[in-house]
Structures are given as structure tokens and as C-alpha cells.
Design a protein around this motif. Sequence first.
Motif, mmCIF file in Angstrom:
data_model
loop_
_atom_site.group_PDB
_atom_site.id
_atom_site.type_symbol
_atom_site.label_atom_id
_atom_site.label_comp_id
_atom_site.label_asym_id
_atom_site.label_seq_id
_atom_site.Cartn_x
_atom_site.Cartn_y
_atom_site.Cartn_z
ATOM 1 N N ARG A 148 -2.961 -1.149 -3.287
ATOM 2 C CA ARG A 148 -2.322 -2.455 -3.397
ATOM 3 C C ARG A 148 -2.631 -3.095 -4.746
ATOM 4 N NH1 ARG A 148 -2.767 -7.546 0.903
ATOM 5 N NH2 ARG A 148 -1.007 -8.714 0.061
ATOM 6 N N ALA A 149 -3.634 -2.571 -5.431
ATOM 7 C CA ALA A 149 -4.109 -3.163 -6.679
ATOM 8 C C ALA A 149 -3.031 -3.140 -7.754
ATOM 9 C CB ALA A 149 -5.346 -2.410 -7.170
ATOM 10 N N SER A 150 -3.087 -4.129 -8.637
ATOM 11 C CA SER A 150 -2.133 -4.220 -9.743
ATOM 12 C C SER A 150 -2.423 -3.142 -10.787
ATOM 13 C CB SER A 150 -2.216 -5.600 -10.398
ATOM 14 O OG SER A 150 -1.906 -6.611 -9.469
ATOM 15 N N ILE A 151 -1.362 -2.719 -11.468
ATOM 16 C CA ILE A 151 -1.469 -1.681 -12.490
ATOM 17 C C ILE A 151 -0.938 -2.236 -13.804
ATOM 18 C CG2 ILE A 151 -0.581 0.567 -13.243
ATOM 19 C CD1 ILE A 151 -0.553 1.450 -10.356
ATOM 20 N N HIS B 101 6.344 3.542 -8.116
ATOM 21 C CA HIS B 101 7.059 3.013 -6.949
ATOM 22 C C HIS B 101 7.608 4.144 -6.078
ATOM 23 C CE1 HIS B 101 9.641 0.371 -4.576
ATOM 24 N NE2 HIS B 101 10.655 1.181 -4.841
ATOM 25 N N GLU B 102 8.227 5.135 -6.701
ATOM 26 C CA GLU B 102 8.875 6.213 -5.945
ATOM 27 C C GLU B 102 7.865 7.105 -5.225
ATOM 28 O OE1 GLU B 102 11.984 6.607 -5.317
ATOM 29 O OE2 GLU B 102 12.635 4.929 -6.554
ATOM 30 N N ARG B 103 6.618 7.126 -5.683
ATOM 31 C CA ARG B 103 5.589 7.947 -5.046
ATOM 32 C C ARG B 103 4.763 7.152 -4.033
ATOM 33 N NH1 ARG B 103 6.815 10.898 -9.385
ATOM 34 N NH2 ARG B 103 6.085 13.052 -9.530
ATOM 35 N N SER B 104 5.096 5.888 -3.869
ATOM 36 C CA SER B 104 4.331 5.044 -2.955
ATOM 37 C C SER B 104 5.051 4.885 -1.618
ATOM 38 C CB SER B 104 4.123 3.663 -3.582
ATOM 39 O OG SER B 104 5.318 2.898 -3.508
ATOM 40 N N SER B 105 4.341 4.294 -0.666
ATOM 41 C CA SER B 105 4.954 4.026 0.640
ATOM 42 C C SER B 105 5.982 2.908 0.550
ATOM 43 C CB SER B 105 3.866 3.654 1.650
ATOM 44 O OG SER B 105 3.142 2.520 1.197
ATOM 45 N N ARG B 106 6.082 2.235 -0.607
ATOM 46 C CA ARG B 106 7.056 1.168 -0.822
ATOM 47 C C ARG B 106 8.393 1.676 -1.350
ATOM 48 N NH1 ARG B 106 4.694 -4.116 -1.320
ATOM 49 N NH2 ARG B 106 2.457 -4.044 -0.895
ATOM 50 N N ARG B 107 8.549 2.984 -1.483
ATOM 51 C CA ARG B 107 9.733 3.539 -2.155
ATOM 52 C C ARG B 107 11.048 3.183 -1.464
ATOM 53 N NH1 ARG B 107 6.537 7.514 -0.340
ATOM 54 N NH2 ARG B 107 7.200 8.758 1.447
ATOM 55 N N GLY B 108 11.012 2.855 -0.193
ATOM 56 C CA GLY B 108 12.233 2.467 0.504
ATOM 57 C C GLY B 108 12.604 1.002 0.303
ATOM 58 N N LYS B 109 11.742 0.267 -0.377
ATOM 59 C CA LYS B 109 11.966 -1.148 -0.646
ATOM 60 C C LYS B 109 12.363 -1.334 -2.115
ATOM 61 C CE LYS B 109 10.822 -2.585 3.491
ATOM 62 N NZ LYS B 109 11.765 -3.318 4.366
ATOM 63 N N PRO C 227 5.332 -16.875 1.561
ATOM 64 C CA PRO C 227 4.537 -15.655 1.391
ATOM 65 C C PRO C 227 5.387 -14.500 0.869
ATOM 66 C CG PRO C 227 4.973 -16.067 3.716
ATOM 67 C CD PRO C 227 5.473 -17.262 2.977
ATOM 68 N N VAL C 228 4.794 -13.686 -0.005
ATOM 69 C CA VAL C 228 5.473 -12.506 -0.536
ATOM 70 C C VAL C 228 4.509 -11.323 -0.526
ATOM 71 C CG1 VAL C 228 7.198 -13.669 -1.972
ATOM 72 C CG2 VAL C 228 4.912 -13.262 -2.893
ATOM 73 N N ASP C 229 5.048 -10.167 -0.230
ATOM 74 C CA ASP C 229 4.274 -8.922 -0.246
ATOM 75 C C ASP C 229 4.851 -8.042 -1.357
ATOM 76 O OD1 ASP C 229 2.866 -6.596 0.222
ATOM 77 O OD2 ASP C 229 4.115 -6.006 1.936
ATOM 78 N N VAL C 230 4.249 -8.106 -2.528
ATOM 79 C CA VAL C 230 4.792 -7.430 -3.703
ATOM 80 C C VAL C 230 3.684 -6.673 -4.425
ATOM 81 C CG1 VAL C 230 5.898 -7.774 -5.957
ATOM 82 C CG2 VAL C 230 6.623 -9.135 -3.998
ATOM 83 N N ARG C 231 3.964 -5.438 -4.790
ATOM 84 C CA ARG C 231 3.056 -4.667 -5.655
ATOM 85 C C ARG C 231 3.417 -4.977 -7.103
ATOM 86 N NH1 ARG C 231 0.886 0.607 -5.754
ATOM 87 N NH2 ARG C 231 -0.569 0.787 -7.498
ATOM 88 N N ILE C 232 2.432 -5.375 -7.910
ATOM 89 C CA ILE C 232 2.676 -5.752 -9.291
ATOM 90 C C ILE C 232 2.310 -4.610 -10.232
ATOM 91 C CG2 ILE C 232 2.075 -7.337 -11.160
ATOM 92 C CD1 ILE C 232 3.700 -8.660 -9.007
ATOM 93 N N VAL C 233 3.286 -4.202 -11.040
ATOM 94 C CA VAL C 233 3.044 -3.259 -12.131
ATOM 95 C C VAL C 233 3.497 -3.955 -13.412
ATOM 96 C CG1 VAL C 233 3.531 -0.978 -13.099
ATOM 97 C CG2 VAL C 233 3.449 -1.281 -10.612
ATOM 98 N N SER C 234 2.617 -4.015 -14.406
ATOM 99 C CA SER C 234 2.943 -4.669 -15.666
ATOM 100 C C SER C 234 2.876 -3.656 -16.802
ATOM 101 C CB SER C 234 1.966 -5.818 -15.950
ATOM 102 O OG SER C 234 1.908 -6.706 -14.877
ATOM 103 N N ALA C 235 3.503 -4.012 -17.922
ATOM 104 C CA ALA C 235 3.477 -3.123 -19.093
ATOM 105 C C ALA C 235 3.516 -3.951 -20.358
ATOM 106 C CB ALA C 235 4.654 -2.150 -19.062
#
Length: 224
Positions: free
Chosen positions: A11-14, A32-40, A121-129
Motif C-alpha cells: 500500500r506504500a507510496s512509490i 499498477h498492472e502487476r498489483s491487485s488493483r489492476r482491475g481498477k 474517503p478514498v482508497d488510492v495507491r499513490i505513485v509519483s515521478a
Amino acid sequence: FDVIDSVADARASILITGENGTGKSMIARAIHERSSRRGKPFVEVACGALPDNLLESELFGHLKGSFTGAASDNPGLFKAADGGTLFLDEIGDMEVGMQAKLLRVLEERTVRRVGGNKEIPVDVRIVSATNQELLKKIEDKTFRNDLYYRLQVIPIYLPPLRERAEDIDILALHFARRMAAELGWPRFPGFTTKVQEQLATWAWPGNVRELKNVVERALYRWGD
């Protein structure tokens, strides 16, 4: 990709760092595509493309009439990415005032729309670059120290193409064969030794993006 596979479901940010053109957005999508969230949803935001007030509205949403031009409610990109991944590209370009608001959302896992007072409330995985040195920006007081450590729980560094010359042939052939297939041409047979030598000796200041463009231009000539 070993790192990506090991952290995809965390769940940690990247935070992905590297020069322009190294493929940071591709890595974000691969996570994202390799995670359990890929369908979202996978939602990408160019943080440097909008000023603070518009970026806040885009990310957190707004209520109708909350500012001039707000003709209808907007749920915001955090809500659009609910259950999935929000990719904050060019995070180093975000202004300090907006950084504070983003930090609050990351800590509380809720958003407040512009013009509203309800916490959603939001359930979001954060990836930054970023292609910038954020530690230097922290020294210059143009990037928040607390936000930096919130974003880079898991750091991923993408080296420039000149530092991974062994990838050049693999990537060039991949781009050539993909483009030939998209255009309905015969399968691309591969590059001559002379071309491979030329590809290997170039410094590639534009990194993978430059290599892709060069291969595409060359392929049009091959197709003719």
C-alpha cells in the motif's frame, strides 16, 4: 521488474526518479498492472501542467458554483482513481501550497472538494515521478520535507539509457517489431551489425524516448 513485482501489492507510496525519457510512466503503469488493483482505474496527472487552483480542483474535485466556471460538480481525480492507482507525474513541479494540501490527503485518506466541507474517503495507491532532485528542492525550500518522505516510502531509480547499454538492442528490436505489426508490415527481421554498433555508440541524451523515435523514423524508410 524484480523490485516492481516485490512491491506491487504494497500500500506504500512509490517515488520513481530518473531523467526525462527513461520510462517512468511505463514503470508506474507496470506497477499498477502487476498489483491487485489492476482491475481498477489507473489515473495519470501531470502536476506541472496546471496552476495551484486548477490542480486542486482537478485532484480533489469541486462543487457547482464554487468558483467562476464551475458549472457542475466534479468528483475529482482522487475519487476517479478510487480503488486503483493515482500517478502524480512531474511531482517536483507542484507548488508548495498545493503540496501541503496533498500531504493532508495522503495522511488522512480523505479529500475535501473545493467549495465543500465534507470529508470523502478514498482508497488510492499513490505513485509519483520526477526528473528533479527533490532533496535539493527541499534545501531550497521549494519542496516539503514531510511530503517527500511520505511519497518515497519505496524509491525506484531509473538509470539513463547510456548507463544500461545492454538494453539498447532489446528495446530497439521491441519498438521496431511492435511498429511493424501495428502497420501491418512483415515481421521485422532485426538490425544489421553495423546498425547495432551505431546504436550502441550513441549517448542517447533523450533516453528511451529518443531511441523509440529514431527506430520509428528508420522503420518508415525500411517499409518504403
